[in-house]
Design an enzyme around this catalytic site. Structure first.
Site, PDB file in Angstrom:
ATOM      1  N   TYR A 282       0.834  -1.101   0.051  1.00 44.45           N
ATOM      2  CA  TYR A 282      -0.051  -0.162  -0.037  1.00 44.45           C
ATOM      3  C   TYR A 282       0.932   1.154  -0.005  1.00 44.45           C
ATOM      4  CZ  TYR A 282      -3.634  -3.034   1.666  1.00 44.45           C
ATOM      5  OH  TYR A 282      -4.725  -4.138   1.477  1.00 44.45           O
ATOM      6  N   HIS A 290      -6.618   1.023  -1.817  1.00 48.35           N
ATOM      7  CA  HIS A 290      -6.325  -0.623  -1.992  1.00 48.35           C
ATOM      8  C   HIS A 290      -5.134  -0.654  -2.547  1.00 48.35           C
ATOM      9  CE1 HIS A 290     -10.651  -1.546  -1.827  1.00 48.35           C
ATOM     10  NE2 HIS A 290     -11.021  -0.511  -2.737  1.00 48.35           N
ATOM     11  N   LYS A 337      -4.716  -5.216  -9.340  1.00 48.42           N
ATOM     12  CA  LYS A 337      -3.498  -5.357  -8.544  1.00 48.42           C
ATOM     13  C   LYS A 337      -2.194  -5.849  -9.568  1.00 48.42           C
ATOM     14  CE  LYS A 337      -5.211  -6.204  -4.006  1.00 48.42           C
ATOM     15  NZ  LYS A 337      -6.200  -5.153  -4.384  1.00 48.42           N
TER      16      LYS A 337
END
Length: 383
Positions: A282, A290, A337
């Site tokens: 993060y 997120h 991601k």
């Protein structure tokens, strides 16, 4: 006059106020906080005359209990838990998803239903509502299709139908109960630190004291170092001369090398088992955004002979298949991601004395390299 404008304006005001509150609460990236003195004070003016800064360093000196069975350190003090979470997002609540919020959820459950909810409760409520909406929609479509098929067979026109939703139960939260006072809630949740997080706080920041679970006495730095390695040996080494006791491929050392690498670069590092990876990265913390990156730790032996004699079955140390890599990459691409393969090179025992493992100085002999993988999605990457 448009009715959309004011509501959007109010929503942006609420979001801005929430961001400002989060910036205030989570202002410190680490437990060690620097506090600037009042510039108007006499002491501050005296220090400034001699060119000396009077900035004060705040070290919280938190305490945790080492639990070898869960391979973690438990912080039971609510004050220490709050500090470690708000200053760097260390650990997670053992009864919560991330932030220790079990007590707040229990208190909210005793209040008027739906009026006071934590962010986790709101998220679960919305998910339940979406699931129920999809079920109701599917049932309505099935009924409409059956009605249309029956009407076609009978040669008549089907009447439009819609889902029949059950009525909400009456709100009886304001009705008096039996008049008895409820027992006060006791916070039974603790903050659970991984061994990597605990060692980072002990060794780098000196803001955590680890207690022995048997004696409840503070452990020395050397005892902590050995204990964090011994929990990965089955059975545990009987003496420091045991071959298992001094190995560079101990899982704790490998994962700490990767953890320290990213923490030292300013990333907030959290566990990533939910997405089939070792860590999530993060920029500021789970409260703000997120995780942008998912990390898979891949051990690499400098000397293949060390792998053959190793008592540890290290994940990803063998050559992985393209099927596995594609699966993990696809899972993380679906949740926005980017996958990172982090290669941690394990020093060769033939080059460096195994005795060096008894000291944290051995960490200087590990090297970390990362490779970024991105899944090509034609529909999203045209621009």
């Amino acid at each position: 006059m448009s009715l959309i404008g004011p509501s959007r304006h109010q929503g942006s005001q609420k979001a801005g106020a929430r961001r400002a509150e989060n910036n205030r609460i989570y202002a410190h990236p680490l437990p060690l906080a620097f506090h600037a003195p009042d510039s108007a004070s006499a002491l501050s003016r005296l220090f400034s005359l001699f060119g000396v800064s009077s900035t004060r360093l705040d070290n919280p000196h938190c305490e945790g209990i080492f639990d070898p069975y869960t391979r973690s350190v438990w912080v039971v003090s609510e004050k220490d838990s709050t500090i470690l979470w708000r200053r760097g997002f260390f650990g997670k609540g053992d009864l919560s998803r991330s932030e220790p919020s079990w007590l707040a959820r229990q208190i909210n459950a005793r209040k008027a239903a739906g009026k006071y909810m934590t962010s986790e409760e709101i998220r679960e409520k919305r998910r339940a509502e979406r699931r129920q909406f999809k079920l109701d929609r599917a049932a309505a479509i099935a009924r409409a299709a059956a009605e249309a098929e029956a009407a076609f067979a009978e040669g008549r026109e089907a009447a439009p139908t819609g889902p029949t939703l059950p009525e909400a139960p009456p709100d009886d939260s304001d009705e008096d109960s039996d008049g008895e006072e409820e027992e006060p809630l006791e916070n039974v949740e603790h903050l659970q630190l991984t061994l990597q997080e605990a060692w980072f706080l002990v060794w780098n920041l000196d803001c955590l004291t680890v207690l022995d679970s048997q004696t409840n006495q503070p452990m020395t730095l050397q005892q902590i170092w050995r204990a964090f390695q011994d929990v990965h040996s089955i059975p545990p080494p009987q003496s420091p001369t045991d071959p298992q006791a001094l190995r560079f491929d101990n899982p704790f050392l490998i994962h700490y090398a990767a953890y320290h690498y990213y923490r030292a670069l300013g990333w907030v590092v959290k566990g990533g088992i939910k997405f089939c990876v070792d860590f999530l990265l993060y920029k500021r913390g789970p409260v703000f955004h997120h995780a942008e990156f998912a990390v898979v730790v891949i051990p690499v032996y400098e000397d293949p002979a060390d792998q053959e004699s190793s008592p540890f079955n290290l994940p990803n140390s063998e050559t992985f298949s393209w099927t596995w890599l594609s699966t993990v990459n696809r899972v993380n691409s679906q949740v926005q991601k980017t996958l990172i393969l982090t290669y941690v090179t394990i020093p060769a025992r033939s080059r460096i004395s195994p005795e060096l493992v008894s000291s944290p100085a051995c960490l200087a002999h590990y090297s970390v390299r990362d490779v970024v993988l991105r899944r090509f999605i034609p529909a999203r990457m045209r621009d």
